[in-house]
Design an enzyme around this catalytic site. Structure first.
Site, PDB file in Angstrom:
ATOM      1  N   HIS A 120       1.624   5.006  -2.000  1.00 40.84           N
ATOM      2  CA  HIS A 120       1.203   6.042  -2.964  1.00 40.84           C
ATOM      3  C   HIS A 120       2.449   6.759  -3.477  1.00 40.84           C
ATOM      4  O   HIS A 120       3.145   7.428  -2.716  1.00 40.84           O
ATOM      5  CB  HIS A 120       0.257   7.042  -2.291  1.00 40.84           C
ATOM      6  N   ARG A 177       2.494   8.891  -6.203  1.00 35.18           N
ATOM      7  CA  ARG A 177       2.081  10.230  -6.691  1.00 35.18           C
ATOM      8  C   ARG A 177       2.434  10.530  -8.147  1.00 35.18           C
ATOM      9  O   ARG A 177       1.902  11.476  -8.708  1.00 35.18           O
ATOM     10  CB  ARG A 177       2.662  11.349  -5.806  1.00 35.18           C
ATOM     11  N   HIS A 201     -10.644   0.062   0.197  1.00 31.69           N
ATOM     12  CA  HIS A 201     -10.627   1.125   1.210  1.00 31.69           C
ATOM     13  C   HIS A 201     -12.077   1.210   1.681  1.00 31.69           C
ATOM     14  O   HIS A 201     -12.937   1.679   0.939  1.00 31.69           O
ATOM     15  CB  HIS A 201     -10.154   2.425   0.529  1.00 31.69           C
ATOM     16  N   HIS A 247       0.843  -1.209   0.000  1.00 35.09           N
ATOM     17  CA  HIS A 247       0.000   0.000   0.000  1.00 35.09           C
ATOM     18  C   HIS A 247       0.876   1.257   0.000  1.00 35.09           C
ATOM     19  O   HIS A 247       1.110   1.871   1.032  1.00 35.09           O
ATOM     20  CB  HIS A 247      -0.914  -0.037   1.239  1.00 35.09           C
ATOM     21  N   PHE A 303      -5.635  14.153   3.762  1.00 37.22           N
ATOM     22  CA  PHE A 303      -5.456  13.030   4.672  1.00 37.22           C
ATOM     23  C   PHE A 303      -4.181  12.269   4.315  1.00 37.22           C
ATOM     24  O   PHE A 303      -3.836  12.148   3.155  1.00 37.22           O
ATOM     25  CB  PHE A 303      -6.652  12.069   4.552  1.00 37.22           C
ATOM     26  N   ASP A 356      -8.432   2.857  -3.988  1.00 34.29           N
ATOM     27  CA  ASP A 356      -8.038   3.477  -2.713  1.00 34.29           C
ATOM     28  C   ASP A 356      -7.900   4.997  -2.833  1.00 34.29           C
ATOM     29  O   ASP A 356      -7.456   5.536  -3.837  1.00 34.29           O
ATOM     30  CB  ASP A 356      -6.729   2.892  -2.194  1.00 34.29           C
ATOM     31  N   HIS A 377      -6.118  -0.883   5.492  1.00 37.70           N
ATOM     32  CA  HIS A 377      -6.026  -0.059   6.715  1.00 37.70           C
ATOM     33  C   HIS A 377      -7.207  -0.172   7.689  1.00 37.70           C
ATOM     34  O   HIS A 377      -7.921   0.799   7.934  1.00 37.70           O
ATOM     35  CB  HIS A 377      -5.769   1.407   6.376  1.00 37.70           C
ATOM     36  N   ASP A 422       0.543   2.524   3.879  1.00 37.83           N
ATOM     37  CA  ASP A 422      -0.311   3.604   3.362  1.00 37.83           C
ATOM     38  C   ASP A 422       0.526   4.891   3.235  1.00 37.83           C
ATOM     39  O   ASP A 422       0.076   5.987   3.575  1.00 37.83           O
ATOM     40  CB  ASP A 422      -1.548   3.833   4.253  1.00 37.83           C
TER      41      ASP A 422
HETATM   42 ZN   LIG Z   1      -7.230   4.322   1.781  1.00 39.53          ZN
END
Ligand SMILES: [Zn+2]
Length: 429
Positions: free
Chosen positions: A62, A64, A179, A60, A323, A152, A232, A305
């Site tokens: 990110h 970008r 998610h 998990h 977030f 997600d 998560h 995450d």
């Molecule tokens: Zn998420």
């Protein structure tokens, strides 16, 4: 030339191996692992006093890029991964554009090949543009090598879209990563719906907004005989349902993040938006339930995450801040320090949850130091106390509530396919 990693304390749950062993590495693979390996004609790396584990794997992450390069790039995330002891990470699809067809997977692969540091596994979207309605080109993306799908950032709100996607994933033999967040219940929520929300006058996000979708999708996964993975998990209520669902034999797996395992809702009082994430940090009772679920196997694995944001975004108005926090460079040492050293979890269990089980979820031939497998490994210093310093992160994201935490268990060497990509905290490429 072959290399002997000499005298390290090896912890490899995949082969119930724990103790002092030499490891022989050649042509990118683990060749042998034994009490004593001849060093004649070989390079010797003396690692006595250090601990060797299969390289960490994050399901998990990110990254970008494309579209959010001010927050992170594939290169900066790769370097953060290497620094944090990760040998494999994922590229979640909530980029701009969203990874929802084969052409975009191909573009991503070119960027990943160019970065050429740790292994990066693209994950595809469930629905077109992750808009929650029409399905993405899942089959074509699987043909391009994606190992899972997720929208997600958001949960897929339409039950019928999830049902169709789960049935397709079952056919293609990949998991759907969800998610879990019912947006009609979560609304404009900012923090956990509890004491701190009241105190700060912020709208809350209830545990039920997570659990409602979790239960709905378990029902649909059962009907489609699909593999559902819950991302998560944040609440005691969700844990309770997961435990029940697993006890009746439904195929479902779940992950928890380091921040949900270690922090509570009160972190936003001290750290502001650095502790703002979705799902939100909840109560001490929720945190305890998550730790217990990780120990007893109700929750299968730990995922970061990793969600980089710019300093400007995270230090302005709390309600406007996005977030998420970064995780690649803090996950192992904070968990080792606060779970293993405090006897909540054994080191073997932690390695299992951060390497072996993530590999199993995505069907990757890693998470092991068995001879014949790739030499993807992490060497840790469990003895020396160090301090988390966000200003030294390789990630562009400095958004962490763990800055200045004293920790043990910092990774000191990361090897991917026999190649050293980080040594003594310095990324080599
Ligand atoms: Zn998420």
């Amino acid at each position: 030339m072959e290399t002997v990693l000499r005298g390290g304390n090896v912890v490899d749950p995949s082969q119930q191996c724990e103790g002092r062993f030499d490891i022989l590495i050649g042509e990118g693979l683990v060749v042998d692992i034994a009490k004593r390996i001849s060093t004649t004609g070989r390079v010797i790396e003396n690692i006595e006093g250090y601990t060797v584990i299969p390289g960490l794997i994050d399901v998990h992450t990110h990254l970008r890029e494309p579209g959010g390069e001010a927050k992170e790039t594939i290169v900066s995330a790769s370097r953060a991964a290497a620094a944090g002891g990760y040998t494999s990470i994922t590229a979640l699809p909530n980029t701009n554009p969203v990874t929802d067809d084969a052409r975009k997977v191909e573009h991503l692969r070119a960027l990943i090949d160019h970065a050429n540091l740790v292994r990066i596994w693209p994950i595809g979207a469930v629905t077109k543009d992750s808009a929650g309605e029409k399905l993405a080109e899942i089959a074509q993306m699987v043909a391009m090598g994606i190992r899972a799908v997720t929208d997600d950032g958001h949960g897929v709100q339409s039950a019928e879209s999830v049902r169709q996607a789960l049935c397709m994933c079952a056919e293609l033999k990949i998991p759907l990563l969800q998610h879990c967040e019912d947006e009609t219940l979560a609304g404009q929520g900012q923090v956990h719906d509890g004491q701190i929300a009241l105190q700060l006058g912020l709208p809350g996000i209830s545990a039920s907004s997570e659990t409602v979708m979790l239960v709905r999708d378990v029902v649909l996964a059962q009907a489609c005989k699909a593999r559902l993975h819950i991302m998560h998990v944040s609440s005691a209520q969700a844990v309770q349902w997961l435990r029940m669902v697993k006890s009746i034999g439904i195929q479902v797996t779940a992950e928890v993040t380091p921040h949900h395992l270690l922090l509570t809702e009160s972190a936003v009082v001290d750290d502001g938006a650095m502790a703002k994430m979705k799902p939100p940090l909840r109560t001490k009772a929720d945190r305890k339930a998550l730790q217990e679920a990780l120990v007893d196997g109700t929750i299968d694995l730990i995922a970061t995450d990793h969600a980089p944001h710019t300093v400007e975004e995270k230090t302005g108005d709390f309600s406007a801040a996005p977030f998420g926090i970064v995780g690649l460079e803090t996950a192992f040492p904070i968990l080792y320090t606060h779970l293993v050293k405090k006897d909540v979890l054994s080191l073997t269990q932690l390695v299992d949850r951060m390497s072996c089980r993530p590999a199993a979820l995505l069907g990757l031939p890693y998470g092991t130091l068995k001879p014949g497998y790739a030499a993807d490994l992490t060497i840790l210093d469990l003895e020396q106390e160090r301090t988390i310093d966000k200003d030294k992160f390789y990630s562009k994201g400095k958004n962490t509530p763990f800055h200045a935490w004293p920790v043990y268990g910092m990774p000191v060497l990361t090897m991917v396919g026999g190649r050293v990509v980080m040594k003594n905290g310095i990324v080599t490429i």
